[in-house]
Design an enzyme around this catalytic site. Structure first.
Site, PDB file in Angstrom:
ATOM      1  N   GLU A   1       0.473  -0.888   0.096  1.00 16.17           N
ATOM      2  CA  GLU A   1       0.660   0.256  -0.264  1.00 16.17           C
ATOM      3  C   GLU A   1       0.928   1.610  -0.222  1.00 16.17           C
ATOM      4  O   GLU A   1       0.443   1.938   0.723  1.00 16.17           O
ATOM      5  CB  GLU A   1      -0.897  -0.071   1.169  1.00 16.17           C
ATOM      6  CG  GLU A   1      -2.527  -1.047   1.126  1.00 16.17           C
ATOM      7  CD  GLU A   1      -2.914  -0.731  -0.144  1.00 16.17           C
ATOM      8  OE1 GLU A   1      -3.787   0.098  -0.036  1.00 16.17           O
ATOM      9  OE2 GLU A   1      -3.603  -1.462  -0.447  1.00 16.17           O
ATOM     10  N   ASP A   2       1.539   1.220  -1.089  1.00 15.36           N
ATOM     11  CA  ASP A   2       3.038   2.672  -1.204  1.00 15.36           C
ATOM     12  C   ASP A   2       3.700   3.066  -0.369  1.00 15.36           C
ATOM     13  O   ASP A   2       4.233   3.441  -0.198  1.00 15.36           O
ATOM     14  CB  ASP A   2       1.659   3.315  -1.151  1.00 15.36           C
ATOM     15  CG  ASP A   2       1.204   3.712  -2.557  1.00 15.36           C
ATOM     16  OD1 ASP A   2       1.118   3.279  -3.699  1.00 15.36           O
ATOM     17  OD2 ASP A   2       0.243   4.906  -2.832  1.00 15.36           O
ATOM     18  N   ALA A   3       3.510   2.005   0.618  1.00 12.38           N
ATOM     19  CA  ALA A   3       4.945   2.372   1.324  1.00 12.38           C
ATOM     20  C   ALA A   3       6.539   1.461   0.659  1.00 12.38           C
ATOM     21  O   ALA A   3       6.125   1.138  -0.003  1.00 12.38           O
ATOM     22  CB  ALA A   3       4.533   1.469   3.274  1.00 12.38           C
TER      23      ALA A   3
END
Lengths: 600, 376
Positions: free
Chosen positions: A217-219
Site C-alpha cells: 500500500e505505497d509504503a
C-alpha cells in the site's frame, strides 16, 4: 456585417472581418499595435473580438509563414552570441503571445518537422506547454497526465535548500535538506531554473520488489545504512516570538525571569535555561514546556490595581514556552524592535530530523509513499555486484498508476550513475530509452535493468530478477514528528468540560456520531458509556423541586437553594453537557424537573 | 410423513416448511426427516435476532454504508433506460422521505389476453394516454379588439388520437360557460356573452382551456408499449392507478405504479408496504449492491405501522418518538423543546439517544438486562 467587440463591449461593425483581423496581426508584428493586444475572429458568429485587458493567460509562439518559422539559424546564432534578446524577437514579430481566443484562429505545429503551409505558429519547445514544476518531471510524456500533475504537486512539498541566507532568516515552519543533490536524470528546466543551486532531493538506489510486506500500500522500506550516511536528513526550524507590549496607563510587558510571586508561575525547572535578561541562550537543548523567553504582563483589569495592592504580585506570567510535543536546540536569538518601537525577541529553535517510520517520500512521478520499515544495511537484499538499495519500492504501485516515466528514470539514473554523466529527460525531447538500454549493456549490465539479488538475511539467491537502478527521491515536508498525537488525560474545554480538539491543544480524538452507532449496533452499551465518560460529573439533585442542588464540601452537607436542607438530596451521575443543557433550559424560562428513581 | 411436518408447523415459518417439502425427496425416512427438521429448527432459532439486538441501527448501517457507494454511480445509469425514471440514491431518498410528489411518476401496465400477445397494443396505449386540449391545438389567439379567443386545431393530431371536432367542442363547452362557441372545420371561436369581460378574464379562460381533459386517463402523460419477455405491456410516465385498474383490458393483479401513496390509497397499507420494499430493493439491486431485504422490510414496516405512510423525516417517523430529548436531538430542537415545555412533557429516558445525552447505559445489548429482585 460583422460586429467588433473591444474588451467585450460593442465597438462597431466591419464588412470584411477576415481582412481586418489579418491586417491587425500584421500591424502588431510590425510593432504598430501593442504586442499586448490580441484579436480573435469567431467563425461561428462572424464576430471580431479585440482583447487588451489585463489578466488573460497568454503564451509565446514562433510565427510561421508559408510553412517556415520566422526564426532562422541566423537568429539563433545571434541569440547565442547575446547580440539579440527575447525582447528583440518580440519586437520584430518573430514571436508573439497568444491568448485563449486568438489561439482558436491558429494552427500550431508541435515540432518543426510537422510544419505544413497551413500552419500559422510553431511551439518554441513542446516543454513550454507545461508549468515550472511539471516540466521538472523527467520523461513526463511517458506518464499519465494525472500522475504528471501529482508529481508536479509533490515537488512543491519537497524538503530542499530554499534560500542561501537561511541562517539569518526567521521564516515560519522551515525544512532544510542536509545534503541536497542535483538529479542525475534532469530536464531542460533544471538548467534554465538553476536547479542545482536549490536542489530538493537526493539520488539513491531503488529496487522494485517487495520486502516482507512492509512496503505494501505505497509504503517504502529504507536502508538504515543510507540514513546513517545522511540520506533524507533535514532540519526543522521554527521561530518563537515575544514582544514587550505597551498598555494603557503606562504599563508594559517585561522580558525577564519571572518572580516567584507572579500569577501563573510555572516551576523553577521550567525557567532553568533563561539567562539574566530573561532570554534563553543559543545551543540549549530544550523540550516541551521549557521556557524560551521569560515574560510578565501587567494585571488584566486595571480597576483591581488600587492603592492597597502590591503591583508586582498582580503581574501575570506570559512567557513563551516550547509547545506540546516539540523539542530541539536553540539556534538563533534575535533582539530587535518592531514597527511601534516595542522590544521584540525572536528565538529560532532547530530540530534535526533523521527519517523515521511514517515520514513521507516521493519520486518525481506522483509515486509518494510513507516509510514502513527501516532495515539495517546488513539485512537489506544485495545485488550480485554487492549493491544494497536505499529504498525498496513496491511493484504494485506501477500497473494501476501507469507511471512509465518512473521506470525509465530508474533506468536512466542507472546509466547516468555508471557512466558519470547527466541524462537529459526533458519531456518530449529526452534521450531515447533504446539508447539508454544499449549504453547500459555496454556498461556491463543487463540491458533490461534487471539484476540478480540475494536475500540479505539468508544469503539465498532470489528466484526473480529485480529491476533496480538510481532515482531522484524527494523527502516531503509532512513528517510524523509534526503529526504524531495521542492523549489519555489532558486539557478540557471550559464550557462543556469535554476534551479540547486538535493536536495543538493536546486534544482528544472524537468518538463521533457514526462511531457511536457502531457501539450501539454491537450492543456494547456499557463500553459506550465509558467512552462518553470524558465529561462525567456527579451532581446533587433535590428530590423536592427536581433542580440541581448544592453540595458544601467544607461543612459536609447538601442543600437545595430553593427548598433548604430539610429535603432529600441525592447524587446522580450525568454528563456535564446534560447539566449544561438543563442550565440553558432554565435560562430560557423552562423548568427542567428531574424525577429520580432507583435504578435497582 | 405428513404428521411429522404438521408437528413442526409451529416451530418453522410456512415458507421454510414449503421449501423443505420441495427439496426433500419423498422417499426420505422418518428418522432422517426428523433429523433434518430438528437441524432446521436449530438453525432457524440461531438466525433470529437476540433480545436487545439493536436491529434498527444495524438496518440503518446496512443500508447506509452501501448507499455511500451509490452516489457516484448514479449519474452513469441515468437516462439509459427506455424512459427517464429517477433511479439510484435520489429515488431511495424520495421513497424513504415519503414524498407525495414524485419527480417521475410512472406505471407498468400488464394486459389481459389477448392484448398481452400484442393485439391492438398501440391503440390501447394511445387510449390510455391523456389528451389535453393543448395537445390538439396549433395556437390560441386572443383578439383584443372584439375580445374573443380563436383556437386553431391540429387536424392531423386529432385524427391520430381519434378525436372529432364535435366531441372536442362538447368537452370544451363545460369549461366555457358564458361564452358563445362557434366551430368550423379547424377553428373554434369563443366569444363572451356578457359585455363586462376584460382581457384578464379572457386570458384566464384561455389558460383554463389548455388544460381541458379530452380523452384518456388523467395524469398519464406519456405511454410506451414495450415487449418484456414474450409479453406486451405498457409503460407510462405519469400515474393514475385507480383509473387504470378500472379498465377491463388491464391485468389488475400485476399492474403497478411507482407511487406508493397511490398504492396505499387504492390497495391499502399492506400493499404500500410491499411496494416500498420492492421499489427500494429494486434500486439497490439495480446498483449491484448487496443488502439483505429484511433491513428494507424493517424500514418499510416502520414507515407503515401507523396505517399511513410516514417518511423517515422529522415530520414523519421521527415525530412519533416518545422522548422529547430524542426528537430534539434530530433537527429543529427548539420547536420540540418549546412544545414540551408548554404541555409539561415527561421524558422517561427509555430509549437510546436520551441515555447517551445524560451519559447513562443505553437500554440495548449489555445495557438491557437488569435485576428482577428489588434491592431493599
Amino acid at each position: 456585417m460583422s460586429e467588433v467587440y473591444l474588451n467585450n463591449k460593442l465597438a462597431g461593425e466591419v464588412d470584411n472581418p477576415q481582412e481586418i483581423v489579418e491586417q491587425f496581426r500584421e500591424q502588431r508584428r510590425k510593432g504598430e499595435i501593442s504586442p499586448n493586444a490580441n484579436i480573435f475572429f469567431n467563425e461561428l458568429t462572424k464576430d471580431v473580438y479585440v482583447e487588451t485587458q489585463k489578466g488573460r493567460a497568454r503564451r509565446p509562439l514562433i510565427v510561421v509563414k508559408d510553412g517556415r518559422p520566422l526564426i532562422t539559424e541566423e537568429h539563433l546564432k545571434k541569440l547565442e552570441k547575446d547580440e539579440m534578446q527575447w525582447q528583440d524577437l518580440l519586437q520584430e514579430g518573430l514571436i508573439e503571445y497568444l491568448d485563449a481566443g486568438e489561439e482558436e484562429n491558429c494552427y500550431v505545429a508541435f515540432i518543426e518537422d510537422q510544419l505544413t503551409p497551413d500552419h500559422t505558429h510553431l511551439e518554441i519547445s513542446p516543454l513550454s506547454m507545461l508549468g515550472l514544476t511539471a516540466s521538472l518531471v523527467p520523461y513526463g510524456n511517458f506518464n499519465q497526465s494525472t500522475r504528471l500533475n501529482a508529481g508536479a504537486k509533490n515537488q512543491k512539498q519537497a524538503v530542499g535548500f530554499y534560500a542561501a541566507n537561511f541562517s539569518v532568516r526567521m521564516d515560519m515552519d522551515v525544512n532544510l535538506l542536509h545534503y541536497p543533490q542535483k538529479p542525475i536524470v534532469q530536464t531542460m528546466m533544471h538548467d534554465i531554473w538553476n536547479f542545482d543551486q536549490h536542489a530538493a532531493g537526493q539520488n539513491i538506489v531503488v529496487a522494485i520488489m517487495s520486502y516482507k510486506g512492509y512496503n505494501m500500500e505505497d509504503a517504502i522500506v529504507l536502508n538504515r545504512g543510507s540514513l546513517d550516511r545522511g540520506f533524507g536528513r533535514s532540519t526543522y526550524y521554527r521561530p518563537s516570538l515575544a514582544e514587550e507590549l505597551r498598555y494603557a496607563g503606562g504599563l508594559v510587558d517585561e522580558i525577564s525571569i519571572p518572580d516567584k510571586d507572579v500569577k501563573g508561575y510555572k516551576s523553577e525547572k521550567d525557567y532553568r535555561f533563561l539567562e539574566g535578561d530573561g532570554i534563553i541562550y543559543p545551543e540549549a537543548v530544550v523540550r516541551e514546556g521549557d521556557v524560551i523567553i521569560g515574560k510578565t504582563s501587567p494585571p488584566r483589569f486595571l480597576s483591581s490595581l488600587d492603592e492597597y495592592s502590591i503591583a508586582s504580585s498582580t503581574r501575570r506570567e506570559s512567557s513563551v514556552a516550547l509547545r506540546h510535543g516539540e523539542k530541539g536546540i536553540i539556534d538563533f536569538v534575535l533582539i530587535t524592535e518592531n514597527e511601534e518601537g516595542n522590544r521584540l525577541i525572536q528565538v529560532r529553535v532547530r530540530d534535526p530530523r533523521t527519517p523515521e517510520i511514517g515520514d513521507k517520500f516521493t519520486s518525481r512521478h506522483g509515486q509518494k509513499g510513507v516509510v514502513g520499515l527501516i532495515v539495517p544495511a546488513e539485512d537489506m537484499p544485495f545485488s550480485s555486484s554487492g549493491i544494497t538499495p536505499d529504498i525498496i519500492f513496491s511493484p504494485h504501485g506501477i500497473p494501476s498508476r501507469m507511471t512509465i516515466a518512473h521506470l525509465i528514470e530508474l533506468l536512466g539514473g542507472k546509466v547516468g550513475a555508471l557512466s558519470g554523466r547527466y541524462i537529459n529527460g526533458t519531456t518530449f525531447d529526452a534521450e531515447p530509452e533504446d539508447a539508454l538500454r544499449k549504453e547500459l549493456l555496454n556498461l556491463g549490465f543487463k540491458e533490461n535493468g534487471m539484476e540478480t539479488f540475494y536475500n540479505g538475511e539468508t544469503g539465498e539467491r532470489m528466484v526473480a530478477q529485480i529491476y533496480a537502478g538510481n532515482m531522484y527521491y524527494l523527502k516531503l515536508k509532512h513528517m510524523v514528528a509534526n503529526k504524531l498525537h495521542s492523549r489519555a488525560r489532558g486539557p478540557i474545554q471550559l464550557l462543556t468540560r469535554q476534551p479540547t480538539e486538535g493536536r495543538a491543544k493536546e486534544g482528544g480524538l472524537r468518538l463521533g456520531e457514526m462511531e457511536k452507532d457502531t457501539f450501539i449496533a454491537h450492543g456494547a452499551s456499557l463500553l459506550l458509556k465509558e467512552r462518553f465518560d470524558s465529561d462525567r460529573t456527579i451532581v446533587p439533585v433535590c428530590e423536592e423541586c427536581g433542580l440541581i442542588a448544592v453540595s458544601d464540601e467544607f461543612r459536609n452537607r447538601s442543600y437545595c437553594p430553593l427548598c433548604g436542607d430539610t429535603v432529600e438530596i441525592n447524587n446522580i451521575d450525568i454528563s456535564y453537557a446534560f447539566k449544561l443543557i438543563l442550565d440553558e433550559f432554565k435560562s430560557l424560562g423552562i423548568y427542567p424537573k428531574l424525577q429520580l428513581e432507583s435504578k435497582y | 410423513m405428513g404428521d411429522l411436518y404438521k408437528e413442526y408447523m409451529d416451530k418453522l415459518p410456512a415458507r421454510v416448511m414449503q421449501e423443505l417439502k420441495e427439496y426433500l425427496p419423498g422417499s426420505v425416512s422418518q428418522s432422517k426427516l426428523r433429523q433434518v427438521l430438528d437441524k432446521t429448527v436449530e438453525e432457524y432459532e440461531e438466525s433470529k435476532a437476540a433480545p436487545g439486538e439493536c436491529i434498527g441501527n444495524v438496518s440503518a448501517e446496512s443500508i447506509g454504508e452501501p448507499g455511500t457507494q451509490m452516489t457516484l454511480n448514479t449519474f452513469h445509469f441515468a437516462g439509459v433506460a427506455e424512459m427517464n425514471v429517477t433511479v439510484g440514491l435520489p429515488r431511495i431518498i424520495e421513497i424513504l422521505d415519503g414524498r407525495k410528489e414524485l419527480s417521475t411518476p410512472s406505471m407498468e401496465i400488464y394486459l389481459n389476453k389477448p392484448y398481452s400477445q400484442g393485439k391492438d397494443i398501440k391503440k390501447l396505449a394511445l387510449s390510455v394516454k391523456e389528451t389535453l386540449f393543448n395537445d390538439i391545438a396549433v395556437e390560441f389567439l386572443i383578439n383584443i379588439v372584439d375580445l374573443s379567443i380563436t383556437i386553431v386545431l391540429d387536424r392531423g393530431q386529432m385524427k391520430s388520437v381519434g378525436l372529432i371536432p364535435s366531441t372536442v367542442v362538447n368537452a370544451m363547452k363545460k369549461q366555457t360557460k358564458g361564452y358563445i362557441v362557434k366551430a368550423d372545420s379547424n377553428e373554434i371561436i369563443l366569444k363572451s356573452r356578457s359585455k363586462d369581460v376584460n382581457l384578464n378574464n379572457l386570458y384566464n379562460t384561455k389558460e383554463k382551456l389548455k388544460k381541458v381533459h379530452l380523452k384518456g386517463i388523467k395524469g398519464v402523460k406519456q405511454v410506451l408499449p414495450v415487449k418484456r419477455g414474450d409479453e406486451f405491456m405498457i409503460i407510462t410516465a405519469g400515474s393514475n392507478l385507480k383509473e387504470i385498474l378500472r379498465l377491463d383490458f388491464v391485468d389488475s393483479s400485476r399492474t403497478v405504479t411507482n407511487n406508493v401513496f397511490e398504492i396505499a390509497n387504492v390497495l391499502g397499507i399492506e400493499a404500500a408496504r410491499q411496494a416500498i420494499i420492492n421499489e427500494v430493493f429494486g434500486v439497490i439491486e439495480n446498483q449491484g449492491l448487496n443488502v439483505d431485504i429484511r433491513h428494507i422490510m424493517l424500514v418499510a414496516d416502520t414507515m407503515c405501522t401507523t396505517s399511513v405512510i410516514k417518511g423517515i423525516t422529522r415530520y414523519g417517523v421521527v415525530s412519533e418518538k416518545s422522548s422529547v430529548l430524542a426528537r430534539a436531538s434530530f433537527e429543529t430542537p427548539i420547536k420540540h423543546i418549546i412544545n414540551a415545555a408548554l404541555v409539561g412533557e415527561i421524558d422517561f429516558l427509555e430509549s437510546v439517544v436520551e441515555n447517551i445525552m445524560i451519559n447513562q447505559p443505553v437500554p440495548v445489548g449489555t445495557g438491557l438486562p437488569t435485576l428482577v429482585t428489588k434491592v431493599k
